[in-house]
Scaffold this motif. Structure first.
Motif, PDB file in Angstrom:
ATOM      1  N   LYS A  62       0.913  -1.295  -0.068  1.00  0.00           N
ATOM      2  CA  LYS A  62      -0.058  -0.021  -0.048  1.00  0.00           C
ATOM      3  C   LYS A  62       0.910   1.415  -0.068  1.00  0.00           C
ATOM      4  N   GLY A  63       1.894   1.159  -0.568  1.00  0.00           N
ATOM      5  CA  GLY A  63       3.337   2.275  -0.743  1.00  0.00           C
ATOM      6  C   GLY A  63       3.701   2.432  -2.106  1.00  0.00           C
ATOM      7  N   ALA A  64       3.096   1.468  -3.147  1.00  0.00           N
ATOM      8  CA  ALA A  64       3.904   1.119  -4.240  1.00  0.00           C
ATOM      9  C   ALA A  64       3.220   2.164  -5.448  1.00  0.00           C
ATOM     10  N   PHE A  65       4.136   2.388  -6.404  1.00  0.00           N
ATOM     11  CA  PHE A  65       3.354   3.358  -7.574  1.00  0.00           C
ATOM     12  C   PHE A  65       3.852   2.858  -8.805  1.00  0.00           C
ATOM     13  N   LYS A  66       3.123   3.249  -9.964  1.00  0.00           N
ATOM     14  CA  LYS A  66       3.647   3.150 -10.937  1.00  0.00           C
ATOM     15  C   LYS A  66       4.188   4.645 -11.455  1.00  0.00           C
ATOM     16  N   ILE A  67       5.294   4.454 -12.284  1.00  0.00           N
ATOM     17  CA  ILE A  67       5.744   5.717 -12.795  1.00  0.00           C
ATOM     18  C   ILE A  67       5.322   5.973 -14.175  1.00  0.00           C
ATOM     19  N   VAL A  68       4.593   6.967 -14.351  1.00  0.00           N
ATOM     20  CA  VAL A  68       3.908   7.262 -15.746  1.00  0.00           C
ATOM     21  C   VAL A  68       4.483   8.418 -16.346  1.00  0.00           C
ATOM     22  N   GLU A  69       4.856   8.499 -17.510  1.00  0.00           N
ATOM     23  CA  GLU A  69       5.231   9.788 -18.367  1.00  0.00           C
ATOM     24  C   GLU A  69       4.002  10.318 -18.720  1.00  0.00           C
ATOM     25  N   LYS A  70       3.636  11.492 -18.351  1.00  0.00           N
ATOM     26  CA  LYS A  70       2.480  12.136 -18.678  1.00  0.00           C
ATOM     27  C   LYS A  70       2.133  12.374 -20.179  1.00  0.00           C
ATOM     28  N   GLU A  71       3.092  12.727 -20.892  1.00  0.00           N
ATOM     29  CA  GLU A  71       2.876  13.277 -22.270  1.00  0.00           C
ATOM     30  C   GLU A  71       2.445  11.704 -22.941  1.00  0.00           C
ATOM     31  N   THR A  72       2.954  10.604 -22.697  1.00  0.00           N
ATOM     32  CA  THR A  72       2.386   9.325 -23.435  1.00  0.00           C
ATOM     33  C   THR A  72       1.717   8.613 -22.885  1.00  0.00           C
ATOM     34  N   GLY A  73       1.573   8.707 -21.507  1.00  0.00           N
ATOM     35  CA  GLY A  73       0.804   7.627 -20.715  1.00  0.00           C
ATOM     36  C   GLY A  73       1.569   6.352 -20.452  1.00  0.00           C
ATOM     37  N   GLU A  74       2.973   6.554 -21.040  1.00  0.00           N
ATOM     38  CA  GLU A  74       3.724   5.171 -20.759  1.00  0.00           C
ATOM     39  C   GLU A  74       4.063   4.860 -19.458  1.00  0.00           C
ATOM     40  N   VAL A  75       4.031   3.456 -19.151  1.00  0.00           N
ATOM     41  CA  VAL A  75       4.697   3.287 -17.792  1.00  0.00           C
ATOM     42  C   VAL A  75       6.037   2.897 -17.765  1.00  0.00           C
ATOM     43  N   LEU A  76       6.810   3.632 -17.108  1.00  0.00           N
ATOM     44  CA  LEU A  76       8.204   3.567 -17.115  1.00  0.00           C
ATOM     45  C   LEU A  76       8.906   2.681 -16.089  1.00  0.00           C
ATOM     46  N   GLY A  77       8.146   2.473 -14.923  1.00  0.00           N
ATOM     47  CA  GLY A  77       8.865   1.349 -13.916  1.00  0.00           C
ATOM     48  C   GLY A  77       7.721   1.549 -12.712  1.00  0.00           C
ATOM     49  N   SER A  78       8.427   1.399 -11.352  1.00  0.00           N
ATOM     50  CA  SER A  78       7.818   1.301 -10.195  1.00  0.00           C
ATOM     51  C   SER A  78       8.684   2.010  -9.141  1.00  0.00           C
ATOM     52  N   THR A  79       8.132   2.360  -8.006  1.00  0.00           N
ATOM     53  CA  THR A  79       8.699   2.786  -6.839  1.00  0.00           C
ATOM     54  C   THR A  79       7.970   2.557  -5.786  1.00  0.00           C
ATOM     55  N   ARG A  80       8.402   2.635  -4.547  1.00  0.00           N
ATOM     56  CA  ARG A  80       7.368   2.675  -3.331  1.00  0.00           C
ATOM     57  C   ARG A  80       8.027   3.269  -2.027  1.00  0.00           C
ATOM     58  N   PHE A  81       7.226   3.624  -1.176  1.00  0.00           N
ATOM     59  CA  PHE A  81       7.575   4.063   0.144  1.00  0.00           C
ATOM     60  C   PHE A  81       7.224   2.959   1.140  1.00  0.00           C
ATOM     61  N   TYR A  82       7.971   2.404   1.981  1.00  0.00           N
ATOM     62  CA  TYR A  82       7.708   1.363   2.918  1.00  0.00           C
ATOM     63  C   TYR A  82       8.493   1.449   4.260  1.00  0.00           C
ATOM     64  N   ASP A  83       8.050   0.597   5.097  1.00  0.00           N
ATOM     65  CA  ASP A  83       8.598   0.441   6.434  1.00  0.00           C
ATOM     66  C   ASP A  83       8.522   1.990   7.447  1.00  0.00           C
ATOM     67  N   PHE A  84       7.436   2.451   7.347  1.00  0.00           N
ATOM     68  CA  PHE A  84       7.292   3.898   7.926  1.00  0.00           C
ATOM     69  C   PHE A  84       7.597   3.447   9.610  1.00  0.00           C
ATOM     70  N   ASP A  85       8.483   4.217  10.057  1.00  0.00           N
ATOM     71  CA  ASP A  85       8.787   4.116  11.687  1.00  0.00           C
ATOM     72  C   ASP A  85       8.354   5.292  12.356  1.00  0.00           C
ATOM     73  N   GLU A  86       7.207   5.335  13.125  1.00  0.00           N
ATOM     74  CA  GLU A  86       6.714   6.520  13.537  1.00  0.00           C
ATOM     75  C   GLU A  86       7.757   6.720  14.952  1.00  0.00           C
ATOM     76  N   ASN A  87       8.332   6.080  15.610  1.00  0.00           N
ATOM     77  CA  ASN A  87       9.175   6.525  16.810  1.00  0.00           C
ATOM     78  C   ASN A  87      10.321   6.926  16.259  1.00  0.00           C
ATOM     79  N   LYS A  88      10.859   6.400  15.109  1.00  0.00           N
ATOM     80  CA  LYS A  88      12.225   7.064  14.714  1.00  0.00           C
ATOM     81  C   LYS A  88      11.830   8.038  13.524  1.00  0.00           C
ATOM     82  N   ASN A  89      10.667   8.286  13.385  1.00  0.00           N
ATOM     83  CA  ASN A  89      10.188   9.299  12.371  1.00  0.00           C
ATOM     84  C   ASN A  89      10.888   9.228  10.962  1.00  0.00           C
TER      85      ASN A  89
END
Length: 176
Positions: A62-89
């Motif tokens: 629930k932190g992953a993304f597809k990376i999209v080029e706006k002009e073409t709508g092409e999917v270029l890859g993926s990335t994500r946020f993960y392992d949020f640690d509230e205590n360590k901020n």
């Protein structure tokens, strides 16, 4: 402002759109090239059954993304946020990959800047796991100001444990 690890983000050229089940084929098309995974700790993610597991973990994070080029709508890859640690901020950014035709075009720094600009509104520190042999990503992160702070074994979702370096960017360093 509500904190989410899966917002829609965009700049002039690219969008980060939350990954959904329906994105499998378009993302696998990018991931099915063995060259994409050459320096990665898990070199067989180009195989459909291995990528299916990776994709399942991405959607479930629930932190992953597809990376999209706006002009073409092409999917270029993926990335994500993960392992949020509230205590360590702190939070991690990673699991990033691009198709080879996106390499060397300055796309990754723009994507990382978009993610860092957003997430530093909520955390003090961002970490990155980078495979020990993934020299391209190590260089890219050092160019963004990342500092190598540790080495650890990382167990990827349903995959073997691999040695990774941990890099860090602190909020105060990023904005100075």
């Amino acid at each position: 402002m509500n904190f989410s690890i899966q917002p829609e983000l965009e700049n002039e050229k690219y969008q980060l759109i939350p990954l959904s089940q329906g994105d499998f084929e378009s993302l696998y098309e990018v991931a099915s090239d063995p060259k994409v995974w050459e320096q990665h700790p898990n070199k067989d993610r180009y195989k459909r059954e291995v990528f299916e597991n990776f994709f399942k973990g991405a959607v479930e994070s629930k932190g992953a993304f597809k990376i999209v080029e706006k002009e073409t709508g092409e999917v270029l890859g993926s990335t994500r946020f993960y392992d949020f640690d509230e205590n360590k901020n702190s939070i991690f950014i990673g699991y990033t990959f691009y198709g080879t035709k996106s390499w060397g075009k300055g796309i990754n720094p723009q994507i990382k800047k978009m993610m860092l600009d957003y997430i530093f509104q909520f955390v003090d520190t961002v970490h990155f796991h980078i495979g020990k042999e993934n020299y391209r990503s190590q260089i890219a992160l050092e160019r963004l100001g990342g500092k190598k702070i540790a080495e650890e074994e990382v167990a990827y979702f349903g995959e073997p444990t691999r040695t990774n370096f941990v890099y860090e960017i602190k909020n105060e360093d990023y904005f100075n």
